[in-house]
Write a protein that holds these residues in place. Structure first.
Motif, PDB file in Angstrom:
ATOM      1  N   ALA A 151       0.848  -1.193   0.000  1.00  0.00           N
ATOM      2  CA  ALA A 151       0.000   0.000   0.000  1.00  0.00           C
ATOM      3  C   ALA A 151       0.883   1.243   0.000  1.00  0.00           C
ATOM      4  O   ALA A 151       2.095   1.154   0.224  1.00  0.00           O
ATOM      5  CB  ALA A 151      -0.925  -0.003   1.225  1.00  0.00           C
ATOM      6  N   ASP A 152       0.273   2.396  -0.239  1.00  0.00           N
ATOM      7  CA  ASP A 152       1.011   3.662  -0.253  1.00  0.00           C
ATOM      8  C   ASP A 152       1.465   4.029   1.161  1.00  0.00           C
ATOM      9  O   ASP A 152       0.722   3.808   2.135  1.00  0.00           O
ATOM     10  CB  ASP A 152       0.133   4.790  -0.789  1.00  0.00           C
ATOM     11  CG  ASP A 152      -0.358   4.533  -2.211  1.00  0.00           C
ATOM     12  OD1 ASP A 152       0.139   3.583  -2.853  1.00  0.00           O
ATOM     13  OD2 ASP A 152      -1.221   5.303  -2.670  1.00  0.00           O
ATOM     14  N   GLY A 153       2.662   4.609   1.266  1.00  0.00           N
ATOM     15  CA  GLY A 153       3.127   5.032   2.577  1.00  0.00           C
ATOM     16  C   GLY A 153       4.525   5.596   2.546  1.00  0.00           C
ATOM     17  O   GLY A 153       5.075   5.885   1.482  1.00  0.00           O
ATOM     18  N   THR A 154       5.101   5.731   3.736  1.00  0.00           N
ATOM     19  CA  THR A 154       6.443   6.294   3.899  1.00  0.00           C
ATOM     20  C   THR A 154       7.322   5.295   4.642  1.00  0.00           C
ATOM     21  O   THR A 154       6.909   4.752   5.676  1.00  0.00           O
ATOM     22  CB  THR A 154       6.386   7.609   4.698  1.00  0.00           C
ATOM     23  OG1 THR A 154       5.520   8.527   4.019  1.00  0.00           O
ATOM     24  CG2 THR A 154       7.767   8.221   4.836  1.00  0.00           C
ATOM     25  N   VAL A 155       8.526   5.075   4.134  1.00  0.00           N
ATOM     26  CA  VAL A 155       9.457   4.140   4.758  1.00  0.00           C
ATOM     27  C   VAL A 155       9.965   4.733   6.074  1.00  0.00           C
ATOM     28  O   VAL A 155      10.471   5.859   6.105  1.00  0.00           O
ATOM     29  CB  VAL A 155      10.643   3.846   3.822  1.00  0.00           C
ATOM     30  CG1 VAL A 155      11.637   2.906   4.496  1.00  0.00           C
ATOM     31  CG2 VAL A 155      10.147   3.257   2.504  1.00  0.00           C
ATOM     32  N   ILE A 212      15.006   5.403   4.336  1.00  0.00           N
ATOM     33  CA  ILE A 212      14.102   6.025   5.310  1.00  0.00           C
ATOM     34  C   ILE A 212      13.622   7.381   4.781  1.00  0.00           C
ATOM     35  O   ILE A 212      14.394   8.176   4.251  1.00  0.00           O
ATOM     36  CB  ILE A 212      14.806   6.190   6.667  1.00  0.00           C
ATOM     37  CG1 ILE A 212      15.052   4.817   7.309  1.00  0.00           C
ATOM     38  CG2 ILE A 212      13.972   7.066   7.608  1.00  0.00           C
ATOM     39  CD1 ILE A 212      15.801   4.874   8.620  1.00  0.00           C
ATOM     40  N   GLY A 213      12.326   7.615   4.920  1.00  0.00           N
ATOM     41  CA  GLY A 213      11.714   8.853   4.458  1.00  0.00           C
ATOM     42  C   GLY A 213      11.184   8.793   3.044  1.00  0.00           C
ATOM     43  O   GLY A 213      10.461   9.701   2.613  1.00  0.00           O
ATOM     44  N   GLN A 214      11.507   7.731   2.327  1.00  0.00           N
ATOM     45  CA  GLN A 214      11.069   7.611   0.929  1.00  0.00           C
ATOM     46  C   GLN A 214       9.575   7.307   0.864  1.00  0.00           C
ATOM     47  O   GLN A 214       9.056   6.482   1.606  1.00  0.00           O
ATOM     48  CB  GLN A 214      11.850   6.496   0.245  1.00  0.00           C
ATOM     49  CG  GLN A 214      11.501   6.294  -1.232  1.00  0.00           C
ATOM     50  CD  GLN A 214      12.384   5.244  -1.879  1.00  0.00           C
ATOM     51  OE1 GLN A 214      13.505   4.997  -1.432  1.00  0.00           O
ATOM     52  NE2 GLN A 214      11.880   4.620  -2.941  1.00  0.00           N
TER      53      GLN A 214
END
Length: 211
Positions: free
Chosen positions: A13-17, A66-68
């Motif tokens: 699913a869509d999100g942030t690492v 991280i943050g991607q």
């Protein structure tokens, strides 16, 4: 989820690492070096106001940072067998509320079934409503009740968290729509219940013992 070494792992699913790396020094599971190389993503969506996280463990390769920001279907890395793993496979988790091992839920209840299939969420309990752990559940087609179609077991005691709403202690995903009989033995007693599985839906099955 058993797959050959190097199989691409895709975002669910869509999100942030929020986590990329190994767990040799920082605990992300039951102990250090549990998942080996892992990725955790905080999803863009929430559930009842609570944040959701997906975890991908035992990876051989990690292709994000991280943050991607990622979208469903993006390549995150590759299947491996780092950490506690007997062979190459993907360990996939849903975490509800916080990115903690104690907040894990069975991902089968969060994955949309394939076309023409549904999910069974089951609860095997005694007369007091207490979960009965590590007990075999056999699944039979209603049209062939004497033939075992599939089987599963109830969760180990205190090792798998039930869903807050379903309160299950076993799950079967991607079950073809139709009618089934679920059977189990607890002590000297045998139990059987009927279940109807509908496309795209989760069916709750409760088996309660007599003593």
């Amino acid at each position: 989820m058993v797959n050959p070494m190097g199989t691409q792992v895709l975002a669910a699913a869509d999100g942030t690492v929020v986590v990329v790396g190994d767990d040799l020094n920082e605990v992300h599971g039951a102990r250090t070096n549990f998942y080996g190389n892992l990725i955790v993503i905080r999803l863009d969506r929430e559930y009842e106001g609570k944040p959701l996280f997906t975890l991908y463990g035992h990876l051989s390769k990690m292709d994000v940072e991280i943050g991607q920001k990622v979208q469903a279907g993006d390549v995150l890395g590759e299947v491996g067998m780092t950490g506690v793993a007997m062979g190459p496979h993907l360990h996939f988790e849903i975490r509800v509320g916080e990115n903690l091992y104690a907040n894990t839920r069975n991902p089968e209840l969060w994955i949309e079934p394939l076309e023409g299939r549904g999910t069974i969420a089951g609860r095997l309990v005694d007369v007091t409503g207490t979960f009965i752990p590590e007990t075999l559940i056999t699944v039979h087609l209603a049209s062939a009740p004497d033939e075992r179609w599939q089987e599963t077991s109830t969760y180990p005691r205190e090792e798998v968290n039930p869903d807050d709403d379903w309160r299950e202690n076993f799950v079967l995903g991607d079950v073809p729509s139709g009618n089934y009989v679920l059977r189990t033995q607890v002590g000297e007693h045998y139990y059987a219940v009927d279940a109807e599985v509908e496309e795209g839906k989760t069916t709750l099955v409760i088996i309660q013992t007599a003593d």
